[in-house]
Design a protein around this motif. Sequence first.
Motif, PDB file in Angstrom:
ATOM      1  N   THR A   1       0.837  -1.210   0.000  1.00 25.98           N
ATOM      2  CA  THR A   1       0.000   0.000   0.000  1.00 25.98           C
ATOM      3  C   THR A   1       0.866   1.253   0.000  1.00 25.98           C
ATOM      4  N   ALA A   2       1.924   1.232   0.812  1.00 25.50           N
ATOM      5  CA  ALA A   2       2.840   2.382   0.852  1.00 25.50           C
ATOM      6  C   ALA A   2       3.464   2.625  -0.514  1.00 25.50           C
ATOM      7  N   ALA A   3       3.841   1.550  -1.196  1.00 24.50           N
ATOM      8  CA  ALA A   3       4.443   1.689  -2.523  1.00 24.50           C
ATOM      9  C   ALA A   3       3.478   2.354  -3.503  1.00 24.50           C
ATOM     10  N   ARG A   4       2.200   1.999  -3.423  1.00 22.65           N
ATOM     11  CA  ARG A   4       1.217   2.630  -4.310  1.00 22.65           C
ATOM     12  C   ARG A   4       1.076   4.116  -3.989  1.00 22.65           C
ATOM     13  N   ILE A   5       1.061   4.460  -2.703  1.00 21.83           N
ATOM     14  CA  ILE A   5       0.943   5.869  -2.321  1.00 21.83           C
ATOM     15  C   ILE A   5       2.126   6.666  -2.854  1.00 21.83           C
ATOM     16  N   LYS A   6       3.328   6.078  -2.734  1.00 19.20           N
ATOM     17  CA  LYS A   6       4.547   6.795  -3.124  1.00 19.20           C
ATOM     18  C   LYS A   6       4.967   6.530  -4.559  1.00 19.20           C
ATOM     19  N   LYS A   7       4.124   5.783  -5.286  1.00 17.33           N
ATOM     20  CA  LYS A   7       4.332   5.549  -6.717  1.00 17.33           C
ATOM     21  C   LYS A   7       5.650   4.826  -6.993  1.00 17.33           C
ATOM     22  N   LEU A   8       5.954   3.841  -6.125  1.00 18.91           N
ATOM     23  CA  LEU A   8       7.146   3.025  -6.296  1.00 18.91           C
ATOM     24  C   LEU A   8       6.760   1.691  -6.920  1.00 18.91           C
ATOM     25  N   THR A   9       7.578   1.212  -7.829  1.00 19.23           N
ATOM     26  CA  THR A   9       7.312  -0.081  -8.453  1.00 19.23           C
ATOM     27  C   THR A   9       7.636  -1.207  -7.483  1.00 19.23           C
ATOM     28  N   SER A  10       7.109  -2.393  -7.775  1.00 18.69           N
ATOM     29  CA  SER A  10       7.289  -3.529  -6.864  1.00 18.69           C
ATOM     30  C   SER A  10       8.739  -3.985  -6.778  1.00 18.69           C
ATOM     31  N   ASP A  11       9.567  -3.626  -7.772  1.00 20.02           N
ATOM     32  CA  ASP A  11      10.981  -4.013  -7.742  1.00 20.02           C
ATOM     33  C   ASP A  11      11.894  -2.825  -7.431  1.00 20.02           C
ATOM     34  N   SER A  12      11.339  -1.738  -6.922  1.00 25.38           N
ATOM     35  CA  SER A  12      12.138  -0.553  -6.650  1.00 25.38           C
ATOM     36  C   SER A  12      13.147  -0.816  -5.536  1.00 25.38           C
ATOM     37  N   PRO A  13      14.399  -0.387  -5.714  1.00 27.05           N
ATOM     38  CA  PRO A  13      15.379  -0.516  -4.630  1.00 27.05           C
ATOM     39  C   PRO A  13      15.043   0.347  -3.429  1.00 27.05           C
TER      40      PRO A  13
END
Length: 566
Positions: free
Chosen positions: A52-64
Amino acid sequence: MTSTVTATVGAAVSALRRGEVEWARTALPARRRLLDQIHVNTARHAQEWVETAARIKKLTSDSPLLGEEWVSGPYSLLTGAAALAESLLALEEGRSPVDGYPMRPAPGGRTAVEVFPHGVFDALLLNGFRAEVWSRPGVDAETVRARAGLGQRTPTSTGGIGVVLGAGNIFSIAPLDVLYQLYADNRVVALKLNPITDPLLPVLEKIFAPAIERGFVRLITGGPEVGAALVHHPDVDAVHMTGSAATHDAIVFGTGAEAERNKAAGTPRLTKPITSELGGVSPTIVVPGRWSNADLRFQAEHLATQRLHNNGYNCIAAQVAVISADWPQKERFLAELRAAIGRAPQRPDYYPGSSDRVEAARQSYPQAQVIGARTLIEGLTPNRREPALHTEYFAPVLGVIELPGIDPAEFLARAVQVCNDEFEGTLGVNIIAHPATIKQLGDRFDTAVTELRYGTIAVNAWTGLGYLTARASWGAFPGHSLTDIQSGIGVVHNALLIAEPERTVLRGPFRPSPRSLLHGEFSLSPKPPWFVTNRTGATTLRRLTNFAKKPGVAPLAPIFASALRG
């Protein structure tokens, strides 16, 4: 105010009034079991939290960069709940929460409690890092021991209803603030989420389910009108907020001309107690010395991390580096800093107003260097008209101020004075200094640390590590008032429940392993996984979170293997 807002807030407050009665009847063992349940639920829903945090911050699932979400999200709540549970167990058994923690006299009649490492796992996972919580002057070890426990020393004497106005940048801030209100202040809690974090509501409802079911906690979403209704509700007894000084003043004094009159007269519109964590302009003091090329590169990455973690959307992000104008290695260090900023992974500007604040900084400083989406401003001067010393940009903007002096003692004394007198805020300050320089300075270095008026001081570490250390205190240096709020009033985290701590002092290794060992600095820690340039940070910090779910020997080897590849 709409009828819907009134009804929502009224229902939450009524439930909490009933819940307070139940909380007063809840004995320490049951309160500790509640923390254990929250810990279990956090472990169970950690993956959902990070996704959920990744979606809020627009980070991809493989983001470092996902490692930042693991460590500043579920990891922080897991360790915070576990540390608080240990403190309650001590109180149950008739002990002080600080029993078993080393204490020593600190300068100025203070007492220092070593809160990290605590146990063998801490010593292994962050080898070479240490943290102490310092009391205020004149408080001896026996007094620290006797007063530790705060609201849990008298659990039946509850503190009413507290409102927490949640932050929108680091997603464990609000849950940890709830725990602090509940346990340190012995209040039931209404958490008003920042709208940025509304998508986390289902996760947090699952995590806090046992507290919600018994009326100890309520989670609420909505805009400013909901927050205002909560804060000013007659049955709410206290408020805690994380945010900006401007938001704090709007809550306390109102807005527009009315606010100016109220603040000038010292007559707040909000008359109930309010505590706060507000950020500011955090400095990093770079003490001149003789550094190797590897040292210059590593510490440049360290400084870049202090600014660029979470894209600069941190209350504790370093905003200005304070360096010696006469340091022979100054230009090489600045070249490495520019390169480190350029190497850091790019990321979306998810936080509202970021691009506007960056543009304002560039308008103020036409000489600013644009490095990708980041801004570096050199040539700052120490005066009250310097915008970068008094405006928290809360964005990927880093400034550099040069002070005269090649002698480390003279430079450090001058830097301490400038940081204390010219910078807005007192949340945290970093010092980067070669071990040989620290040894050369001796007592003068300790004096500099003592004289810095900041809530967290990090030596060869980042103050952000203080946020992640559950037993450390977190908040502004004490002494601010409502009319001059700076970085706020009060502390949070502080899982040992130490009464009125003054500051946390962190120390870390100047070099990563194995270079540290080759130069006589006993530390086994490689490049920290929270560095923005760490290649395996996401994996290491996910594994560290899994370790926090159920600490043991088996998970250590995979953590070390990933960390060493970073």
